[in-house]
Write a protein that holds these residues in place. Structure first.
Motif, PDB file in Angstrom:
ATOM      1  N   GLU A  67       0.815  -1.214   0.000  1.00 14.60           N
ATOM      2  CA  GLU A  67       0.000   0.000   0.000  1.00 14.60           C
ATOM      3  C   GLU A  67       0.850   1.265   0.000  1.00 14.60           C
ATOM      4  OE1 GLU A  67      -4.233   1.325   2.054  1.00 14.60           O
ATOM      5  OE2 GLU A  67      -2.927  -0.123   3.064  1.00 14.60           O
ATOM      6  N   ILE A  68       2.093   1.174   0.473  1.00 13.64           N
ATOM      7  CA  ILE A  68       2.958   2.351   0.496  1.00 13.64           C
ATOM      8  C   ILE A  68       3.204   2.919  -0.899  1.00 13.64           C
ATOM      9  CG2 ILE A  68       4.142   1.750   2.646  1.00 13.64           C
ATOM     10  CD1 ILE A  68       6.420   0.585   0.970  1.00 13.64           C
ATOM     11  N   TYR A  69       2.986   2.105  -1.930  1.00 15.68           N
ATOM     12  CA  TYR A  69       3.244   2.550  -3.291  1.00 15.68           C
ATOM     13  C   TYR A  69       2.034   3.216  -3.950  1.00 15.68           C
ATOM     14  CZ  TYR A  69       7.512  -0.200  -2.989  1.00 15.68           C
ATOM     15  OH  TYR A  69       8.737  -0.696  -2.618  1.00 15.68           O
ATOM     16  N   MET A  70       0.876   3.080  -3.344  1.00 17.58           N
ATOM     17  CA  MET A  70      -0.337   3.566  -4.015  1.00 17.58           C
ATOM     18  C   MET A  70      -0.314   5.068  -4.305  1.00 17.58           C
ATOM     19  SD  MET A  70      -2.350   0.753  -4.256  1.00 17.58           S
ATOM     20  CE  MET A  70      -4.099   1.053  -4.043  1.00 17.58           C
ATOM     21  N   PRO A  71       0.104   5.938  -3.355  1.00 17.10           N
ATOM     22  CA  PRO A  71       0.141   7.372  -3.696  1.00 17.10           C
ATOM     23  C   PRO A  71       1.108   7.685  -4.830  1.00 17.10           C
ATOM     24  CG  PRO A  71       0.277   7.052  -1.313  1.00 17.10           C
ATOM     25  CD  PRO A  71       0.457   5.702  -1.943  1.00 17.10           C
ATOM     26  N   LEU A  72       2.202   6.929  -4.917  1.00 15.85           N
ATOM     27  CA  LEU A  72       3.199   7.184  -5.950  1.00 15.85           C
ATOM     28  C   LEU A  72       2.660   6.838  -7.334  1.00 15.85           C
ATOM     29  CD1 LEU A  72       6.376   5.775  -4.168  1.00 15.85           C
ATOM     30  CD2 LEU A  72       5.785   8.186  -4.506  1.00 15.85           C
ATOM     31  N   VAL A  73       2.006   5.685  -7.459  1.00 13.35           N
ATOM     32  CA  VAL A  73       1.542   5.282  -8.783  1.00 13.35           C
ATOM     33  C   VAL A  73       0.348   6.129  -9.225  1.00 13.35           C
ATOM     34  CG1 VAL A  73      -0.131   3.453  -8.192  1.00 13.35           C
ATOM     35  CG2 VAL A  73       1.268   3.258 -10.260  1.00 13.35           C
ATOM     36  N   ARG A  74      -0.494   6.540  -8.295  1.00 13.54           N
ATOM     37  CA  ARG A  74      -1.610   7.423  -8.659  1.00 13.54           C
ATOM     38  C   ARG A  74      -1.094   8.760  -9.189  1.00 13.54           C
ATOM     39  NH1 ARG A  74      -6.857   6.380  -6.956  1.00 13.54           N
ATOM     40  NH2 ARG A  74      -7.158   4.523  -5.679  1.00 13.54           N
ATOM     41  N   ARG A  75      -0.122   9.324  -8.479  1.00 13.93           N
ATOM     42  CA  ARG A  75       0.449  10.595  -8.939  1.00 13.93           C
ATOM     43  C   ARG A  75       1.137  10.409 -10.287  1.00 13.93           C
ATOM     44  NH1 ARG A  75       0.445  14.686 -10.647  1.00 13.93           N
ATOM     45  NH2 ARG A  75       1.566  16.592 -10.059  1.00 13.93           N
TER      46      ARG A  75
ATOM     47  N   GLY B 103       9.973  -0.352 -10.444  1.00 13.98           N
ATOM     48  CA  GLY B 103      10.040   1.076 -10.192  1.00 13.98           C
ATOM     49  C   GLY B 103       9.444   1.977 -11.248  1.00 13.98           C
ATOM     50  N   PHE B 104       9.413   1.554 -12.512  1.00 15.31           N
ATOM     51  CA  PHE B 104       9.088   2.534 -13.543  1.00 15.31           C
ATOM     52  C   PHE B 104       7.685   3.111 -13.370  1.00 15.31           C
ATOM     53  CE2 PHE B 104       8.605   4.828 -17.345  1.00 15.31           C
ATOM     54  CZ  PHE B 104       9.883   5.129 -17.777  1.00 15.31           C
ATOM     55  N   LYS B 105       6.722   2.293 -13.016  1.00 13.53           N
ATOM     56  CA  LYS B 105       5.352   2.803 -12.913  1.00 13.53           C
ATOM     57  C   LYS B 105       5.209   3.872 -11.833  1.00 13.53           C
ATOM     58  CE  LYS B 105       4.073  -1.332 -10.275  1.00 13.53           C
ATOM     59  NZ  LYS B 105       5.260  -2.059 -10.814  1.00 13.53           N
ATOM     60  N   HIS B 106       6.148   3.875 -10.866  1.00 13.67           N
ATOM     61  CA  HIS B 106       6.105   4.849  -9.776  1.00 13.67           C
ATOM     62  C   HIS B 106       7.010   6.045 -10.026  1.00 13.67           C
ATOM     63  CE1 HIS B 106       4.013   1.773  -7.491  1.00 13.67           C
ATOM     64  NE2 HIS B 106       5.021   0.954  -7.638  1.00 13.67           N
TER      65      HIS B 106
END
Length: 403
Positions: A72-80, A369-372
């Motif tokens: 879940e820690i990655y969710m804000p990064l991928v949304r942005r 990493g790329f998607k983030h």
């Protein structure tokens, strides 16, 4: 767009900036763009001429999805990141993100690790439900009916996310660098940093033919980062060689983006029991891209074996591809290698350099990493300038978690 190849033939000449970004792949190009957007005088350096195929950010396609089973820690990064890709598309006229959907397949009885995390499909579906991300759960028969290229055995579960798809990494990098230059940033390719030192309030970088100085430096050098850290910290980053293959389609209609999603398929508990792939806009002439992941044999940026042996190509077809996909020939139109820089827990490193004040390290993307990356660029720019990225935090990516 052609970027400057050199700065000066005299190493005593020093170019100054507010911030310098070293390494202009996924993370570095994103940070460069974000610094330029903030009006900073930013210099970007790369040992090659980005976008290039010598690191980890090339090969036509990278999977992106909104529900991230790695945590879940990655969710804000991928949304942005998704927002930024669309903003860049509007600004540049390029196609960066193709929304063809993503299919994750898993044997319901197997316990497998994906990027260091268990239960990829289960966690992805759980986070999708929690965050209201559109998705469907499919049986093996429903997968075959919907997407006839796939041959999942009975007992396989499917997760389909229609809002997911793939990114064009070269186009994403180039768009961010071009926009950053348009906003006043400078880029110098063909620059290998040979020395990095702190001089008072400044950090000075020396390359083979120039010097650069800034109060803040971002190291986004991927597989080259271990050499820029002390041995105590470099041991937490392992570099693994990865290979991807383009197979010719015998039934090309199965692999167009409107008939085939990008997919992730961990099909067993053994090492390398894993397949991922993409649709193709031209499956007859450019092929259908497929890959696996391996985390057994270490390499390094300097020693990477870029030649692909015939037995590797044969194993890709016989072990991974032929039993699971139809409508492909064993003829491989192209192959490429890349590098994963990977941490023990499969998470990123975004932190202050342990030994040099003013330097931020952004690397060890661990194969996902790329998607983030566009969102990471915002996070890093906010860290360096003292802002705060809404909803995103670098705390989980601290280098010191390994201590």
């Amino acid at each position: 767009m052609t970027f400057s190849a050199t700065t000066s033939d005299h190493p005593q000449t020093t170019l100054t900036a507010d911030v310098i970004v070293v390494g202009l792949g996924a993370m570095g190009s994103a940070a460069f763009y974000q610094f330029a957007q903030r009006g900073l005088n930013v210099i970007g350096l790369d040992r090659y001429h980005p976008p290039h195929d010598q690191g980890s950010s090339h090969g036509e396609t990278r999977i992106t999805r909104l529900s991230v089973g790695e945590g879940e820690i990655y969710m804000p990064l991928v949304r942005r990141s998704h927002d930024i890709w669309r903003e860049l598309e509007a600004a540049t006229g390029r196609t960066l993100f193709t929304q063809c959907g993503l299919l994750i397949l898993e044997d319901s009885e197997q316990e497998v690790l994906h990027h260091g995390k268990p239960k990829l499909l289960h966690t992805t579906a759980e986070l999708a439900r929690k965050h209201g991300i559109a998705h469907e759960m499919l049986s093996a028969a429903e997968v075959t009916q919907r997407f006839p290229a796939f041959l999942p055995p009975e007992g396989t579960l499917g997760y389909f996310e229609p809002g997911a798809g793939y990114l064009n990494p070269e186009a994403c990098i180039e768009a961010q660098l071009e926009e950053g230059v348009r906003l006043g940033g400078q880029i110098f390719g063909g620059q290998t940093v040979t020395q990095l030192e702190q001089l008072g309030a400044e950090v000075r970088l020396t390359t083979q033919n120039a010097r650069y100085s800034a109060p803040r430096v971002v190291l986004a050098t991927g597989a080259w980062l271990p050499a820029q850290l002390g041995a105590q910290h470099a041991q937490h980053i392992a570099v693994y060689r990865q290979v991807f293959h383009w197979f010719q389609a015998t039934e090309p209609q199965l692999y167009t983006p409107d008939h085939c999603p990008a997919f992730i398929w961990p099909y067993g508990a053994g090492a390398g029991d894993y397949l991922y792939g993409f649709p193709s806009v031209d499956p007859v002439h450019t092929g259908v891209k497929l890959g696996t992941e391996q985390h057994l044999t270490r390499s390094s940026a300097e020693e990477l074996q870029r030649q692909i042996a015939p037995e590797e190509m044969a194993e890709m077809w016989q072990r991974h591809t032929q039993p699971r996909l139809r409508g492909l020939s064993d003829r491989q139109l192209s192959t490429k290698t890349c590098m994963y820089s990977t941490t023990p827990d499969g998470d990123f490193i975004i932190d202050a350099h342990p030994d040099i004040s003013g330097v931020t390290i952004v690397s060890a993307c661990s194969g996902h990493g790329f998607k983030h990356s566009a969102g990471v660029g915002v996070l890093v720019a906010d860290m360096v300038t003292g802002g705060a990225a809404p909803g995103a935090s670098a705390i989980p990516f601290s280098l010191h978690r390994f201590a």
